[in-house]
Design a protein around this motif. Structure first.
Motif, PDB file in Angstrom:
ATOM      1  N   LEU A   1      68.487  12.051  17.774  1.00 38.38           N
ATOM      2  CA  LEU A   1      68.923  13.378  18.220  1.00 38.38           C
ATOM      3  C   LEU A   1      70.445  13.430  18.198  1.00 38.38           C
ATOM      4  CD1 LEU A   1      66.609  13.884  21.356  1.00 38.38           C
ATOM      5  CD2 LEU A   1      66.205  14.713  19.020  1.00 38.38           C
ATOM      6  N   THR A   2      70.988  14.373  17.459  1.00 39.43           N
ATOM      7  CA  THR A   2      72.445  14.511  17.366  1.00 39.43           C
ATOM      8  C   THR A   2      73.060  14.736  18.736  1.00 39.43           C
ATOM      9  OG1 THR A   2      72.135  15.535  15.207  1.00 39.43           O
ATOM     10  CG2 THR A   2      74.300  15.759  16.200  1.00 39.43           C
ATOM     11  N   ASP A   3      72.367  15.489  19.567  1.00 43.17           N
ATOM     12  CA  ASP A   3      72.911  15.873  20.870  1.00 43.17           C
ATOM     13  C   ASP A   3      72.883  14.718  21.870  1.00 43.17           C
ATOM     14  OD1 ASP A   3      72.893  18.995  20.248  1.00 43.17           O
ATOM     15  OD2 ASP A   3      70.978  18.152  19.633  1.00 43.17           O
ATOM     16  N   ASN A   4      72.110  13.685  21.594  1.00 44.84           N
ATOM     17  CA  ASN A   4      72.104  12.464  22.418  1.00 44.84           C
ATOM     18  C   ASN A   4      72.748  11.356  21.591  1.00 44.84           C
ATOM     19  OD1 ASN A   4      69.769  14.209  23.311  1.00 44.84           O
ATOM     20  ND2 ASN A   4      69.719  12.678  24.931  1.00 44.84           N
ATOM     21  N   HIS A   5      74.021  11.565  21.279  1.00 43.06           N
ATOM     22  CA  HIS A   5      74.692  10.706  20.293  1.00 43.06           C
ATOM     23  C   HIS A   5      74.673   9.226  20.666  1.00 43.06           C
ATOM     24  CE1 HIS A   5      77.692   8.991  17.663  1.00 43.06           C
ATOM     25  NE2 HIS A   5      78.382   8.626  18.725  1.00 43.06           N
ATOM     26  N   LYS A   6      75.154   8.909  21.842  1.00 38.47           N
ATOM     27  CA  LYS A   6      75.278   7.503  22.245  1.00 38.47           C
ATOM     28  C   LYS A   6      73.913   6.821  22.305  1.00 38.47           C
ATOM     29  CE  LYS A   6      77.625   3.947  23.890  1.00 38.47           C
ATOM     30  NZ  LYS A   6      78.685   3.270  23.128  1.00 38.47           N
TER      31      LYS A   6
ATOM     32  N   ARG B   1      73.953  18.627   8.574  1.00 37.54           N
ATOM     33  CA  ARG B   1      74.666  18.940   9.810  1.00 37.54           C
ATOM     34  C   ARG B   1      74.021  18.325  11.044  1.00 37.54           C
ATOM     35  NH1 ARG B   1      78.859  18.939   7.826  1.00 37.54           N
ATOM     36  NH2 ARG B   1      79.776  19.739   9.744  1.00 37.54           N
ATOM     37  N   THR B   2      73.550  17.108  10.901  1.00 33.52           N
ATOM     38  CA  THR B   2      72.990  16.387  12.046  1.00 33.52           C
ATOM     39  C   THR B   2      73.746  15.084  12.332  1.00 33.52           C
ATOM     40  OG1 THR B   2      71.385  15.256  10.624  1.00 33.52           O
ATOM     41  CG2 THR B   2      70.672  17.313  11.669  1.00 33.52           C
TER      42      THR B   2
ATOM     43  N   VAL C   1      63.236   7.526   8.318  1.00 34.65           N
ATOM     44  CA  VAL C   1      63.992   7.819   9.543  1.00 34.65           C
ATOM     45  C   VAL C   1      64.709   9.153   9.353  1.00 34.65           C
ATOM     46  CG1 VAL C   1      64.338   5.394  10.115  1.00 34.65           C
ATOM     47  CG2 VAL C   1      66.054   6.588   8.755  1.00 34.65           C
ATOM     48  N   THR C   2      64.979   9.839  10.447  1.00 34.65           N
ATOM     49  CA  THR C   2      65.699  11.106  10.373  1.00 34.65           C
ATOM     50  C   THR C   2      66.387  11.398  11.696  1.00 34.65           C
ATOM     51  OG1 THR C   2      65.530  13.402   9.595  1.00 34.65           O
ATOM     52  CG2 THR C   2      63.874  12.683  11.182  1.00 34.65           C
ATOM     53  N   ILE C   3      67.248  12.407  11.688  1.00 28.81           N
ATOM     54  CA  ILE C   3      67.934  12.857  12.899  1.00 28.81           C
ATOM     55  C   ILE C   3      67.793  14.373  12.972  1.00 28.81           C
ATOM     56  CG2 ILE C   3      70.114  12.899  14.181  1.00 28.81           C
ATOM     57  CD1 ILE C   3      71.074  10.610  12.395  1.00 28.81           C
ATOM     58  N   LEU C   4      67.472  14.897  14.144  1.00 24.41           N
ATOM     59  CA  LEU C   4      67.372  16.338  14.340  1.00 24.41           C
ATOM     60  C   LEU C   4      68.436  16.800  15.339  1.00 24.41           C
ATOM     61  CD1 LEU C   4      63.524  17.012  14.485  1.00 24.41           C
ATOM     62  CD2 LEU C   4      65.058  17.053  12.517  1.00 24.41           C
ATOM     63  N   ARG C   5      68.743  18.086  15.263  1.00 25.82           N
ATOM     64  CA  ARG C   5      69.802  18.650  16.105  1.00 25.82           C
ATOM     65  C   ARG C   5      69.330  19.952  16.729  1.00 25.82           C
ATOM     66  NH1 ARG C   5      76.018  19.685  13.956  1.00 25.82           N
ATOM     67  NH2 ARG C   5      76.968  20.106  15.987  1.00 25.82           N
ATOM     68  N   ASN C   6      69.882  20.282  17.875  1.00 32.95           N
ATOM     69  CA  ASN C   6      69.598  21.572  18.497  1.00 32.95           C
ATOM     70  C   ASN C   6      69.782  22.669  17.451  1.00 32.95           C
ATOM     71  OD1 ASN C   6      70.574  24.178  19.780  1.00 32.95           O
ATOM     72  ND2 ASN C   6      69.854  23.071  21.584  1.00 32.95           N
ATOM     73  N   PRO C   7      68.756  23.487  17.177  1.00 34.99           N
ATOM     74  CA  PRO C   7      68.803  24.466  16.080  1.00 34.99           C
ATOM     75  C   PRO C   7      69.981  25.435  16.136  1.00 34.99           C
ATOM     76  CG  PRO C   7      66.567  24.241  16.899  1.00 34.99           C
ATOM     77  CD  PRO C   7      67.437  23.488  17.843  1.00 34.99           C
TER      78      PRO C   7
ATOM     79  N   GLN D   1      62.318  15.583  20.890  1.00 33.57           N
ATOM     80  CA  GLN D   1      62.834  15.074  22.166  1.00 33.57           C
ATOM     81  C   GLN D   1      61.794  14.207  22.876  1.00 33.57           C
ATOM     82  OE1 GLN D   1      64.024  19.014  23.723  1.00 33.57           O
ATOM     83  NE2 GLN D   1      66.089  18.195  23.976  1.00 33.57           N
ATOM     84  N   THR D   2      60.530  14.601  22.771  1.00 40.49           N
ATOM     85  CA  THR D   2      59.444  13.811  23.363  1.00 40.49           C
ATOM     86  C   THR D   2      59.318  12.470  22.649  1.00 40.49           C
ATOM     87  OG1 THR D   2      58.230  15.832  23.937  1.00 40.49           O
ATOM     88  CG2 THR D   2      56.983  13.779  23.895  1.00 40.49           C
ATOM     89  N   ILE D   3      59.363  12.501  21.324  1.00 41.26           N
ATOM     90  CA  ILE D   3      59.303  11.267  20.540  1.00 41.26           C
ATOM     91  C   ILE D   3      60.472  10.362  20.896  1.00 41.26           C
ATOM     92  CG2 ILE D   3      59.490  10.301  18.202  1.00 41.26           C
ATOM     93  CD1 ILE D   3      57.970  12.713  17.168  1.00 41.26           C
ATOM     94  N   PHE D   4      61.646  10.962  21.022  1.00 47.04           N
ATOM     95  CA  PHE D   4      62.849  10.202  21.353  1.00 47.04           C
ATOM     96  C   PHE D   4      62.705   9.516  22.702  1.00 47.04           C
ATOM     97  CE2 PHE D   4      67.131   9.791  23.108  1.00 47.04           C
ATOM     98  CZ  PHE D   4      67.796   9.176  22.060  1.00 47.04           C
ATOM     99  N   ALA D   5      62.177  10.247  23.675  1.00 47.97           N
ATOM    100  CA  ALA D   5      61.981   9.671  25.019  1.00 47.97           C
ATOM    101  C   ALA D   5      61.015   8.495  24.963  1.00 47.97           C
ATOM    102  CB  ALA D   5      61.460  10.748  25.968  1.00 47.97           C
TER     103      ALA D   5
END
Length: 501
Positions: free
Chosen positions: A291-296, A70-71, A130-136, A437-441
C-alpha cells in the motif's frame, strides 16, 4: 370538422409511432445489456476457475512486479529489486506489447506496467506476482499532476508541431521514453496538446494573468481537474485503472475479449462487480500486496516477505555453486545442462533454477551477508537520493506553467463535491483498495507471527547452546578432577611400593 379529425388522426399516428419507437429502443437496450452481461460473465467465469496456488507465499523462479502507475513502484524497482536481482537477470521490460522471449535463459525479474493478462505469456506455476495499490483519489491526483509535469517539458518548443517532431525523433532512437510507456503514451500527448492550445490562447488574448489561486482550477494555464476527470480518455484509461490492470482488462491487454468486456462495464456500471470479483481473486493469489499510503510498513514487509526469500534463494545458489566447484568441472557441466534441458521440456520455459545463477549474476544485496534489516537500510538511503532527483525534475518542469504548483496544500483547495465525483468515478478501485487493506493487514500479521517464531527458535538454540556449554564445562571440570585424582592415586601407590622395597 374534417380538419379537426385529420389533426386527431395525425396525433394518434405520432403517439403510436413514438410508442413503437420507445418499445423498440427498450427492447434493443435490453438485448444489448443481455449480450454484455453474457460477455462479462463468461470472461469472469473462466478467470475465476483458476485455482489459487497452495504455495502462493513462496517466491518462485520468476518475479512479476505488476506496476500500477503512480503507486511508487519505480522506487521499489530501483531501491529494492535492482539490489536483489542483477541486470542480467532482468527480463527486457514490456511497455506496449510483449518485447521479450519468455524462454530467455536467466530471466528472473519482470517489472512492467502491463496488466495481469501478461500471465498468459508466462509459466504460471513458476511465477510469483507482486503489486502495490494506492488510495484511488490520491492516484487520480498524482496521474493528473504527472501528465501535466511531463507534458510541460515540451513547452520549451515554440509550437506544438516542433514539440511533436522532437518527441518523434526521441522515440525513433533505441531508448525508452515516457511516451512509450502505458498509460502515459495516451495521457501525455493529450495533455501536451492542451497545454500548447492554452499557451496560444494567452498569446492571442495579449495577457497571461491567472485569476484563480487554486492550482487545480487554473484554466488559463492548464486543464482544470474537473475537466480532466470527465474526459473520455480519463474515463477509459485512468478511472478504475488499478482494478482493470489487476483483472487484466486495460486497453493494453493481451486478452482478445478485453475490449468487449471493458466496453460493456463502462456502458453498464452494474457489470463492474464481476470485474471487481476477478481482481480481488488476483490479489489473493499474489505473493505480496503493498500500500503506497502505508509506505514504511509496506517497505518493511517487502523486505521481509520478498527480500529475504530472494536472498535465501541466491544464498542456496552459492552453496550449490561452491559444492559443484569441488567436483570434476566437466561432470558438473554435464549435470547442469541435463537438469536445464529437463526443466525446459517440463515447463516449456527456461527460467533458470536457483542453482544455475552464477555469483556474477546476483544483485549487489546478495553478494554479501544481507538481511532484511540491512536491505531496509539500503532502501532508505536509495529512496532519499531518488526522491531528491525526482523533486528537482518536477520543480523544473512546473516552472513552465507557473503559478500552477501542485502540492499537498493545494489539494486541500479542491471542493468536496469534486472529491466525491472522483470517488464515484473510481468506485471499483475504492472497493479493491479496501480489499487490499485487508490483505495487507493479514500479511502484516503473518509476518509478525513468522518473526516471533524465528526469534523463539533463535532463543531456543541460544538457550540450548548456553545450557550445552555449561554442561560441557561441568563435565570438563569433573573429568579434570577424575584425571587429577587418578594421577594422585597412581603416584601415591608408586611411592608406597618404593617404601616397601
Amino acid at each position: 370538422m374534417r380538419q379537426k379529425v385529420h389533426i386527431f388522426e395525425v396525433l394518434v399516428i405520432l403517439v403510436f409511432l413514438l410508442s413503437v419507437s420507445t418499445i423498440t429502443k427498450a427492447s434493443e437496450s435490453k438485448d444489448s445489456f443481455n449480450r454484455c452481461e453474457h460477455i462479462v460473465k463468461q470472461w469472469a467465469s473462466s478467470s475465476l476457475d483458476l485455482k489459487v496456488k497452495d504455495d502462493k507465499h513462496v517466491l518462485q523462479n520468476l518475479l512479476f512486479f505488476l506496476h500500477v502507475p503512480r503507486t511508487g513502484g519505480r522506487t521499489y524497482f530501483h531501491c529494492f529489486l535492482k539490489k536483489l536481482y542483477a541486470s542480467s537477470l532482468e527480463c527486457p521490460r514490456s511497455y506496449d506489447k510483449l518485447r521479450f522471449d519468455p524462454r530467455k535463459p536467466k530471466c528472473r525479474l519482470l517489472v512492467t506496467h502491463d496488466d495481469y493478462s501478461m500471465m498468459s505469456k508466462l509459466p504460471k506455476d513458476e511465477t510469483s506476482v507482486v503489486t502495490i495499490l494506492r488510495n484511488p483519489i490520491d492516484r487520480v491526483f498524482s496521474a493528473y499532476e504527472f501528465s501535466i509535469e511531463v507534458a510541460a517539458r515540451f513547452l520549451v518548443h515554440p509550437n506544438l508541431t516542433s514539440a511533436t517532431k522532437m518527441s518523434g525523433r526521441l522515440r525513433s532512437k533505441n531508448t525508452i521514453s515516457t511516451l512509450d510507456i502505458w498509460p502515459w503514451k495516451y495521457l501525455v500527448p493529450w495533455m501536451r496538446e492542451d497545454l500548447f492550445a492554452r499557451r496560444e490562447a494567452r498569446k492571442q488574448n495579449g495577457h497571461s494573468d491567472v485569476t484563480s489561486i487554486n492550482p487545480y482550477d487554473m484554466e488559463e494555464m492548464v486543464m482544470p481537474l474537473h475537466e480532466y476527470i470527465k474526459n473520455p480518455i480519463a474515463r477509459d484509461i485512468l478511472h478504475n485503472g488499478a482494478t482493470y490492470q489487476v483483472a487484466g482488462l486495460t486497453n493494453n491487454s493481451y486478452l482478445t475479449e478485453a475490449h468487449d468486456v471493458r466496453h460493456c462495464v463502462l456502458k453498464y456500471q452494474s457489470l463492474g462487480d464481476y470485474v471487481l470479483k476477478v481482481a480481488k481473486k488476483r490479489l489473493d493469489d499474489m505473493l505480496y500486496v503493498g500500500l503506497t499510503d502505508n509506505h514504511k510498513e509496506s517497505a518493511t514487509m517487502f523486505a521481509n516477505v520478498v527480500g529475504t526469500q530472494a536472498i535465501s534463494q541466491f544464498s542456496e545458489s552459492k552453496s550449490h555453486e561452491d559444492h559443484a566447484a569441488k567436483n570434476n568441472s566437466e561432470q558438473s557441466s554435464s549435470l547442469v545442462e541435463s537438469d536445464f534441458d529437463a526443466n525446459y521440456h517440463q515447463s516449456n520455459s527456461s527460467y533458470q533454477k536457483t542453482s544455475q545463477i552464477s555469483s556474477s549474476e546476483r544483485g549487489e544485496a546478495t553478494k554479501e551477508k544481507m538481511t532484511a534489516g540491512k536491505l531496509m537500510d539500503a532502501y532508505e538511503s536509495c529512496i532519499s537520493n531518488l526522491r531528491k532527483t525526482q523533486s528537482e525534475r518536477r520543480v523544473n518542469s512546473l516552472k513552465k506553467i507557473s503559478p500552477a504548483n501542485f502540492t499537498k496544500e493545494g489539494r486541500r483547495q479542491v471542493s468536496e463535491a469534486l472529491l466525491q465525483e472522483i470517488t464515484s468515478l473510481n468506485s471499483l478501485d475504492v472497493e479493491l483498495y479496501k480489499y487490499a487493506q485487508t490483505i495487507f493487514a493479514n500479511q502484516h500479521k503473518r509476518m509478525l507471527q513468522n518473526k516471533v517464531i524465528t526469534e523463539e527458535l533463535d532463543n531456543w538454540f541460544d538457550d540450548s547452546y548456553s545450557a550445552y556449554s555449561w554442561e560441557a564445562i561441568f563435565i570438563a571440570i569433573a573429568a579434570l578432577f577424575v584425571l587429577l585424582f587418578a594421577v594422585l592415586f597412581v603416584t601415591s601407590k608408586s611411592r608406597r611400593s618404593k617404601v616397601k622395597l
